[in-house]
Design an enzyme around this catalytic site. Structure first.
Site, PDB file in Angstrom:
ATOM      1  N   ASN A   1      -2.684  12.795  -3.308  1.00  0.00           N
ATOM      2  CA  ASN A   1      -3.637  13.151  -4.366  1.00  0.00           C
ATOM      3  C   ASN A   1      -4.241  14.522  -4.102  1.00  0.00           C
ATOM      4  O   ASN A   1      -4.388  15.341  -5.019  1.00  0.00           O
ATOM      5  CB  ASN A   1      -4.749  12.104  -4.428  1.00  0.00           C
ATOM      6  CG  ASN A   1      -4.740  11.349  -5.759  1.00  0.00           C
ATOM      7  OD1 ASN A   1      -3.971  11.645  -6.657  1.00  0.00           O
ATOM      8  ND2 ASN A   1      -5.604  10.365  -5.863  1.00  0.00           N
TER       9      ASN A   1
ATOM     10  N   ASP B   1       0.857  -1.185   0.000  1.00  0.00           N
ATOM     11  CA  ASP B   1       0.000   0.000   0.000  1.00  0.00           C
ATOM     12  C   ASP B   1       0.898   1.241   0.000  1.00  0.00           C
ATOM     13  O   ASP B   1       1.900   1.307   0.734  1.00  0.00           O
ATOM     14  CB  ASP B   1      -0.893   0.002   1.241  1.00  0.00           C
ATOM     15  CG  ASP B   1      -1.849   1.183   1.249  1.00  0.00           C
ATOM     16  OD1 ASP B   1      -2.865   1.117   0.538  1.00  0.00           O
ATOM     17  OD2 ASP B   1      -1.571   2.163   1.960  1.00  0.00           O
ATOM     18  N   ILE B   2       0.554   2.238  -0.843  1.00  0.00           N
ATOM     19  CA  ILE B   2       1.313   3.485  -0.882  1.00  0.00           C
ATOM     20  C   ILE B   2       0.900   4.321   0.333  1.00  0.00           C
ATOM     21  O   ILE B   2      -0.284   4.584   0.561  1.00  0.00           O
ATOM     22  CB  ILE B   2       1.029   4.264  -2.180  1.00  0.00           C
ATOM     23  CG1 ILE B   2       1.402   3.418  -3.409  1.00  0.00           C
ATOM     24  CG2 ILE B   2       1.792   5.586  -2.191  1.00  0.00           C
ATOM     25  CD1 ILE B   2       1.082   4.079  -4.729  1.00  0.00           C
TER      26      ILE B   2
ATOM     27  N   GLU C   1      -4.601   2.250  -4.509  1.00  0.00           N
ATOM     28  CA  GLU C   1      -3.151   2.398  -4.359  1.00  0.00           C
ATOM     29  C   GLU C   1      -2.494   1.130  -3.827  1.00  0.00           C
ATOM     30  O   GLU C   1      -1.372   1.161  -3.331  1.00  0.00           O
ATOM     31  CB  GLU C   1      -2.838   3.577  -3.419  1.00  0.00           C
ATOM     32  CG  GLU C   1      -3.245   3.385  -1.975  1.00  0.00           C
ATOM     33  CD  GLU C   1      -4.683   3.821  -1.696  1.00  0.00           C
ATOM     34  OE1 GLU C   1      -4.992   4.068  -0.517  1.00  0.00           O
ATOM     35  OE2 GLU C   1      -5.485   3.911  -2.642  1.00  0.00           O
TER      36      GLU C   1
ATOM     37  N   HIS D   1      -4.818  14.865  -9.089  1.00  0.00           N
ATOM     38  CA  HIS D   1      -4.996  13.499  -9.603  1.00  0.00           C
ATOM     39  C   HIS D   1      -3.957  13.131 -10.661  1.00  0.00           C
ATOM     40  O   HIS D   1      -3.550  11.971 -10.757  1.00  0.00           O
ATOM     41  CB  HIS D   1      -6.406  13.333 -10.176  1.00  0.00           C
ATOM     42  CG  HIS D   1      -7.464  13.311  -9.128  1.00  0.00           C
ATOM     43  ND1 HIS D   1      -7.624  12.268  -8.242  1.00  0.00           N
ATOM     44  CD2 HIS D   1      -8.426  14.223  -8.793  1.00  0.00           C
ATOM     45  CE1 HIS D   1      -8.624  12.518  -7.414  1.00  0.00           C
ATOM     46  NE2 HIS D   1      -9.130  13.710  -7.731  1.00  0.00           N
TER      47      HIS D   1
END
Length: 477
Positions: free
Chosen positions: A357, A349-350, A393, A362
């Protein structure tokens, strides 16, 4: 049977094109023009060139017999009685032409006498040849109008065809026997090369009227301008001019007689030439359609490849998607008794991606997703593993044959590879650059765990990594 007719006899069914009609009109005008020009000089005597007669008659026989064969093939395929009549008409003409040349005086020595021909035989054969052909065309036009439905079975088609050919052969044989005995039963119409008695006896005018009515009958059938009737009308026009010039000349080897033979050749071959041309056009169209079909096949194959690619790849990052991951995991998660190799699953997971964002927009978020996706994909490939975008993500990596410690080391290499990108992230709670958290689980060989539980345990490790401060990896198993 009606459906078969439309397919099998398409060469004759299709309407004539504008170019064909213009060409037919041009040929018709030329036939009339040449005949009318030759008419005033028709009685002019020319040298007796018997080789010309042999060549012309040979071409007539070839044209008539080939036309008869092709039309009979169309009859067998379609079952249309009119085509049988037309085929037998051309067969009759070809056989009568053959007998005419065999009995022509002095052309083959005494061969005519050997087969029973007399001095009047060749002349009367010409009369029956032309009158029989015109009668056959009239019969064809009548049958075509009165009996337009095809025969209902292959047996009937065969029986009618056999009867038609047999009747034609018997007619030819009967006519030859009649003409061979012409000195006894038929009036004399020719002396040496002079056949003017053909006109004075009334036989010639009757023959001309019969040919004229045959032309009219065919012309009336051109209502739909079909290819067959168009060129059959040209053939009958040529035959009418043949009869006209022959009767007017009154002598063999005159200008009118020679020009009449040219008209005979046109009458004999114009239909077959038109059919061959039409078959060639159909073949060209078929070849073009085949080429287009091949191109369509290649385009379809390319489209299928694109569809498979789009189905299996993530649209944004262009690495394998969730669907492809599910397929790979199902394939790897065979029954426990068959799976003798350890299997490791990493869920990635980022860190703080929503904040990234919101701050960078975006487009910036999409750029980060692509960069990290290809970094994870490249690292997984070096580990002989499989990587995919799991959703949002999140990414997943499947590795095979590793111990728990080796799985931990692989997870750390992935984390460090992303960190080394140095992508700025001012809103991260972990580091001032983009980082990832990794949770992993190693499934031992022959472990009966299902895929859902396998994913759940790896996801639980990811949750721990985030709880412990992010930018770290947690592996169990």
């Amino acid at each position: 049977m009606h459906g078969n007719y439309k397919v099998a006899s398409q060469v004759f069914d299709i309407p004539s094109s504008s170019k064909q009609r213009k060409l037919a009109i041009l040929i018709g005008i030329l036939i009339i023009a040449v005949s009318l020009v030759a008419l005033p000089f028709g009685m002019t005597a020319l040298p007796a060139t018997e080789t010309f007669l042999s060549a012309a008659i040979g071409w007539l026989i070839f044209g008539d017999m080939l036309t008869a064969f092709i039309i009979y093939s169309q009859y067998r395929a379609s079952g249309l009685p009119a085509l049988l009549v037309l085929s037998c008409t051309y067969l009759y003409s070809g056989l009568m032409t053959f007998l005419h040349i065999l009995t022509f005086p002095d052309l083959f020595g005494g061969l005519g006498e050997m087969i029973g021909a007399g001095g009047q035989t060749a002349g009367w054969l010409w009369v029956f040849w032309h009158s029989g052909f015109s009668f056959g065309i009239l019969l064809y036009a009548w049958v075509n109008r009165k009996w337009s439905k095809p025969l209902s079975s292959k047996e009937k088609i065969f029986n009618y065809g056999t009867a038609g050919i047999t009747l034609t052969l018997l007619t030819v044989f009967g006519v030859f026997e009649l003409t061979a005995l012409g000195d006894r039963w038929l009036p004399n119409i020719i002396h040496e090369h002079d056949y003017r008695k053909l006109n004075t006896s009334g036989i010639g005018p009757v023959l001309w009227i019969l040919s004229f009515f045959a032309l009219v009958a065919v012309w009336r059938r051109i209502k739909g301008w079909s290819m067959l009737h168009l060129w059959l009308a040209v053939a009958m026009l040529a035959l009418l001019m043949d009869v006209t010039l022959t009767l007017f000349a009154g002598m063999r080897f005159t200008l009118g007689w020679y020009v009449a033979k040219f008209n005979s050749v046109v009458a004999s071959t114009v239909v077959i030439c038109a059919v061959v041309n039409e078959v060639n056009r159909l073949f060209i169209r078929l070849s073009e359609q085949h080429r287009q079909l091949m191109e369509s096949g290649l385009q379809l194959e390319h489209a299928n490849e694109q569809l498979i690619r789009l189905t299996n790849l993530d649209g944004l990052t262009e690495i394998p998607n969730r669907r492809r991951f599910d397929e790979i995991l199902d394939w790897e998660m065979v029954s426990p008794e068959e799976r003798g190799t350890a299997l490791s699953l990493l869920i990635i997971d980022i860190d703080c991606f929503k904040a990234y964002n919101d701050y960078y927009g975006h487009q910036g978020g999409d750029h980060v997703l692509k960069e990290i996706a290809w970094t994870i994909y490249a690292e997984a490939k070096q580990e002989q593993g499989f990587a995919a975008r799991y959703g949002g993500e999140e990414f997943v990596v499947v590795l095979s044959g590793l111990e728990t410690q080796e799985t931990q080391e692989a997870a750390e290499r992935l984390r460090q590879a992303v960190a080394s990108l140095g992508i700025e992230h001012k809103r991260s709670k972990a580091e001032p650059y983009v980082t990832i958290s990794v949770g992993g689980y190693r499934l031992a060989p022959f472990d009966p765990m299902d895929a859902e539980e396998f994913i759940r345990r790896a996801d639980r490790c990811l949750y721990r990594a985030k709880e412990e401060g992010r930018n770290r990896s947690v592996v169990e198993g």
